[in-house]
Design an enzyme around this catalytic site. Structure first.
Site, PDB file in Angstrom:
ATOM      1  CD  GLN A  45      67.064  12.790  50.352  1.00 47.15           C
ATOM      2  OE1 GLN A  45      67.452  13.114  51.463  1.00 47.15           O
ATOM      3  NE2 GLN A  45      67.135  11.543  49.914  1.00 47.15           N
ATOM      4  CB  SER A  46      63.547  17.032  54.506  1.00 45.55           C
ATOM      5  OG  SER A  46      64.861  17.515  54.380  1.00 45.55           O
ATOM      6  CD  GLU A  47      63.625  22.897  51.009  1.00 42.48           C
ATOM      7  OE1 GLU A  47      63.432  23.896  50.304  1.00 42.48           O
ATOM      8  OE2 GLU A  47      63.271  22.809  52.177  1.00 42.48           O
ATOM      9  CB  THR A  48      64.220  18.553  45.837  1.00 41.51           C
ATOM     10  OG1 THR A  48      64.025  17.238  46.367  1.00 41.51           O
ATOM     11  CG2 THR A  48      65.013  18.460  44.544  1.00 41.51           C
ATOM     12  N   GLY A  63      63.227  26.077  46.376  1.00 38.83           N
ATOM     13  CA  GLY A  63      63.183  24.915  47.249  1.00 38.83           C
ATOM     14  C   GLY A  63      61.824  24.255  47.156  1.00 38.83           C
TER      15      GLY A  63
END
Length: 72
Positions: A45-48, A63
């Site tokens: 994903q773009s961020e976890t 993040g």
């Protein structure tokens, strides 16, 4: 590797399958930065977001993108 509670949420929207997808790992306080980075790459994903702990209504969250780790 331990079994971790994980959510996939749609941020910045009230509609399912809209907004920005973000993986959220709960109970992540004991994870190393290296393991967080590996999990973030696996989530793709773009961020976890990793919930590190907290008290009451305040939580510490880190993040992590597939490329680097930061603090939220």
């Amino acid at each position: 590797m331990p079994s971790l509670p994980l959510l996939l949420v749609d941020a910045f929207t009230e509609q399912p399958f809209a907004g920005n997808a973000c993986a959220v790992v709960l109970d992540a306080g004991g994870l190393s930065r290296e393991l967080m980075q590996r999990i973030a790459r696996e989530m793709n994903q773009s961020e976890t977001a990793f919930v590190l702990g907290g008290s009451g209504t305040r939580f510490d969250v880190r993040g992590v993108t597939a490329l680097r780790a930061g603090a939220c």
